[in-house]
Design a protein around this motif. Sequence first.
Motif, PDB file in Angstrom:
ATOM      1  N   PRO A 110       0.339 -20.743 -54.710  1.00 20.50           N
ATOM      2  CA  PRO A 110      -0.084 -22.278 -54.564  1.00 20.50           C
ATOM      3  C   PRO A 110       0.815 -22.362 -53.166  1.00 20.50           C
ATOM      4  N   ASP A 111       2.191 -21.713 -53.212  1.00 19.81           N
ATOM      5  CA  ASP A 111       2.895 -22.042 -52.426  1.00 19.81           C
ATOM      6  C   ASP A 111       1.819 -21.114 -50.618  1.00 19.81           C
ATOM      7  N   LEU A 112       1.317 -20.144 -50.598  1.00 21.38           N
ATOM      8  CA  LEU A 112       0.571 -20.047 -49.873  1.00 21.38           C
ATOM      9  C   LEU A 112       1.653 -18.804 -48.769  1.00 21.38           C
ATOM     10  N   THR A 113       2.567 -18.019 -49.975  1.00 22.29           N
ATOM     11  CA  THR A 113       3.298 -16.735 -49.905  1.00 22.29           C
ATOM     12  C   THR A 113       1.730 -16.151 -48.908  1.00 22.29           C
ATOM     13  N   GLY A 114       2.144 -15.482 -47.704  1.00 19.18           N
ATOM     14  CA  GLY A 114       0.724 -14.659 -47.151  1.00 19.18           C
ATOM     15  C   GLY A 114       0.360 -15.222 -46.264  1.00 19.18           C
ATOM     16  N   TYR A 115      -0.140 -16.536 -45.760  1.00 17.33           N
ATOM     17  CA  TYR A 115      -0.653 -17.383 -45.515  1.00 17.33           C
ATOM     18  C   TYR A 115       0.271 -17.664 -44.071  1.00 17.33           C
ATOM     19  N   HIS A 116       0.121 -16.918 -43.225  1.00  9.22           N
ATOM     20  CA  HIS A 116       1.195 -17.156 -41.513  1.00  9.22           C
ATOM     21  C   HIS A 116       0.631 -16.465 -40.732  1.00  9.22           C
ATOM     22  N   ASP A 117       1.146 -16.700 -39.470  1.00  9.38           N
ATOM     23  CA  ASP A 117       0.552 -16.758 -38.344  1.00  9.38           C
ATOM     24  C   ASP A 117       1.559 -15.032 -38.562  1.00  9.38           C
ATOM     25  N   GLY A 118       0.117 -13.898 -38.021  1.00 13.91           N
ATOM     26  CA  GLY A 118       0.060 -11.691 -37.885  1.00 13.91           C
ATOM     27  C   GLY A 118      -0.023 -11.643 -39.112  1.00 13.91           C
ATOM     28  N   ALA A 119       0.082 -12.424 -39.972  1.00 17.68           N
ATOM     29  CA  ALA A 119      -0.460 -11.676 -42.069  1.00 17.68           C
ATOM     30  C   ALA A 119      -1.531 -11.057 -41.782  1.00 17.68           C
ATOM     31  N   LEU A 120      -1.391  -9.419 -41.874  1.00 20.28           N
ATOM     32  CA  LEU A 120      -2.486  -9.281 -41.784  1.00 20.28           C
ATOM     33  C   LEU A 120      -3.290  -8.926 -43.290  1.00 20.28           C
ATOM     34  N   VAL A 121      -4.758  -9.065 -43.257  1.00 21.14           N
ATOM     35  CA  VAL A 121      -5.784  -9.469 -44.468  1.00 21.14           C
ATOM     36  C   VAL A 121      -6.910  -8.134 -44.431  1.00 21.14           C
ATOM     37  N   PRO A 122      -6.739  -7.427 -46.126  1.00 20.95           N
ATOM     38  CA  PRO A 122      -8.388  -6.853 -45.720  1.00 20.95           C
ATOM     39  C   PRO A 122      -9.561  -7.461 -45.623  1.00 20.95           C
ATOM     40  N   MET A 123     -10.606  -7.022 -45.459  1.00 20.93           N
ATOM     41  CA  MET A 123     -11.844  -7.943 -44.436  1.00 20.93           C
ATOM     42  C   MET A 123     -12.797  -8.806 -45.655  1.00 20.93           C
ATOM     43  N   ALA A 124     -12.015  -8.125 -47.031  1.00 21.74           N
ATOM     44  CA  ALA A 124     -12.835  -8.911 -48.116  1.00 21.74           C
ATOM     45  C   ALA A 124     -12.110 -10.221 -47.987  1.00 21.74           C
ATOM     46  N   VAL A 125     -11.003 -10.397 -47.567  1.00 22.74           N
ATOM     47  CA  VAL A 125      -9.636 -12.092 -47.779  1.00 22.74           C
ATOM     48  C   VAL A 125     -10.312 -12.294 -46.497  1.00 22.74           C
ATOM     49  N   ALA A 126     -10.669 -11.689 -45.041  1.00 23.56           N
ATOM     50  CA  ALA A 126     -10.539 -12.639 -43.799  1.00 23.56           C
ATOM     51  C   ALA A 126     -12.510 -13.073 -44.322  1.00 23.56           C
ATOM     52  N   LEU A 127     -13.490 -12.478 -44.817  1.00 16.12           N
ATOM     53  CA  LEU A 127     -14.639 -12.818 -45.332  1.00 16.12           C
ATOM     54  C   LEU A 127     -14.125 -14.497 -45.622  1.00 16.12           C
ATOM     55  N   GLU A 128     -14.190 -14.341 -47.580  1.00 18.05           N
ATOM     56  CA  GLU A 128     -13.473 -15.650 -47.815  1.00 18.05           C
ATOM     57  C   GLU A 128     -12.702 -16.919 -46.928  1.00 18.05           C
ATOM     58  N   LEU A 129     -11.625 -16.462 -45.947  1.00 15.76           N
ATOM     59  CA  LEU A 129     -11.705 -17.597 -44.786  1.00 15.76           C
ATOM     60  C   LEU A 129     -12.108 -17.493 -44.205  1.00 15.76           C
ATOM     61  N   VAL A 130     -13.586 -16.995 -44.069  1.00 18.48           N
ATOM     62  CA  VAL A 130     -14.769 -17.898 -43.000  1.00 18.48           C
ATOM     63  C   VAL A 130     -15.186 -18.735 -43.839  1.00 18.48           C
ATOM     64  N   ARG A 131     -15.531 -18.296 -45.201  1.00 17.77           N
ATOM     65  CA  ARG A 131     -16.143 -19.291 -46.186  1.00 17.77           C
ATOM     66  C   ARG A 131     -15.606 -20.488 -46.274  1.00 17.77           C
ATOM     67  N   ALA A 132     -14.054 -20.656 -46.496  1.00 21.15           N
ATOM     68  CA  ALA A 132     -13.549 -21.484 -46.800  1.00 21.15           C
ATOM     69  C   ALA A 132     -13.739 -22.255 -45.286  1.00 21.15           C
ATOM     70  N   MET A 133     -13.935 -22.018 -44.266  1.00 23.13           N
ATOM     71  CA  MET A 133     -13.644 -22.649 -42.892  1.00 23.13           C
ATOM     72  C   MET A 133     -15.600 -22.880 -42.702  1.00 23.13           C
ATOM     73  N   LEU A 134     -16.526 -22.312 -43.094  1.00 21.92           N
ATOM     74  CA  LEU A 134     -17.696 -23.454 -42.806  1.00 21.92           C
ATOM     75  C   LEU A 134     -17.977 -24.242 -43.929  1.00 21.92           C
ATOM     76  N   ARG A 135     -17.114 -23.862 -44.975  1.00 15.81           N
ATOM     77  CA  ARG A 135     -17.475 -24.976 -46.002  1.00 15.81           C
ATOM     78  C   ARG A 135     -16.862 -26.055 -45.801  1.00 15.81           C
ATOM     79  N   ASP A 136     -15.747 -26.322 -44.899  1.00 18.28           N
ATOM     80  CA  ASP A 136     -15.126 -26.975 -44.483  1.00 18.28           C
ATOM     81  C   ASP A 136     -13.428 -27.489 -46.034  1.00 18.28           C
ATOM     82  N   ASN A 137     -13.563 -26.696 -46.117  1.00 20.11           N
ATOM     83  CA  ASN A 137     -12.364 -26.103 -47.901  1.00 20.11           C
ATOM     84  C   ASN A 137     -10.601 -26.879 -47.230  1.00 20.11           C
ATOM     85  N   GLY A 138     -10.201 -26.803 -45.840  1.00 20.87           N
ATOM     86  CA  GLY A 138      -9.670 -27.035 -45.497  1.00 20.87           C
ATOM     87  C   GLY A 138      -8.531 -26.239 -44.710  1.00 20.87           C
TER      88      GLY A 138
END
Length: 343
Positions: A110-138
């Motif tokens: 909830p405090d968004l730890t790990g969501y910062h500039d330069g954070a390295l994420v696996p492809m599965a998480v990257a795809l979920e970020l793409v999903r959130a952006m396609l849905r305009d989740n914020g």
Amino acid sequence: MNVPMAGTGSPASSPQAHASGGGADKVLHVYRITKYDPADRDEQGSYVGPEDVYSDHGPVEAAYLAAVAAFAEETGITHLAIREPEVTGYVSFGAEPPIDGHGLAGLFPPDLTGYHDGALVPMAVALELVRAMLRDNGAWCRLHVEDRFFVHVGYDQYVYVGSALPCPHAVALTHHRGLFAEPINQSPYDPQLDEDDVGRRPADAAFWAELDALIIERGAVVLEERYVSNASRWHRITPDEVTAIRARLAPRVRLLVWPDLSTDVEAALAGLPDDGFAEIVWQNSQGHITSLTVDESNSPALPAILAAARAMMILSGWADEREPLMTAVLPDPDGVLRARWTP
């Protein structure tokens, strides 16, 4: 020109005509991936066909994710770096309303730890970020691997992928799934198109020494830790607290130093601008500092919201009217300033 302090910050999606890729020197193969048939574009390139601008949260969205995954796999990408992360601000320009948690729930705490500039994420998480952006989740960010690969999500279901390889199999899969992968010269979200970042100051030894002197002079200051665009943590710092707070800062944050909070809450509230558009930063009885953007719509609720406030300050809601005492951007542990925060 006055602009609101908070917003998506993401540029409008349209094809550009420059040779580049993902902000790196190496030229990449760039594709615009959409559900929009190129045959349904007018002479200016604007889409005039029957497709709407919303995610179907179903098979079409799944096709987008499969396309991104295919380009990554053909390029040999298993992890992506988050760049320029954002969450919803006071103003949202998405086609769909943002949701609580910005689409990041389950991906980050909830405090968004790990969501910062330069954070390295696996492809599965990257795809979920793409999903959130396609849905305009914020949430919004660029995803990339330097010199090799990037994914940018624009408005209205536009996705831009750049790869060091031409990726013919991924292009074919994209078309097979009912989408269109059109080669273009440059993503409109290429960091090279951002505003000039000249003037960024690193939070180096000289900055911290200057901050120490300022705190000794004033007794205390407020440090704004902007860890993603449109989200900040606030710290009231006295001379003996700098080291502890500095150790807790998220990577690559932008730091803004403000005068100390006023304990005369009534007088501070009297300083609200006539248009009511401002950010109120206040400290409660437990010492926690938070902020709230206000305008005419929520001003009547302020007495109840601020009932437990013991100190506060009022900042303008307009970006060009905010004048911090100092600003700087936190460099990486090796001393290199890689975050691209604008001054």
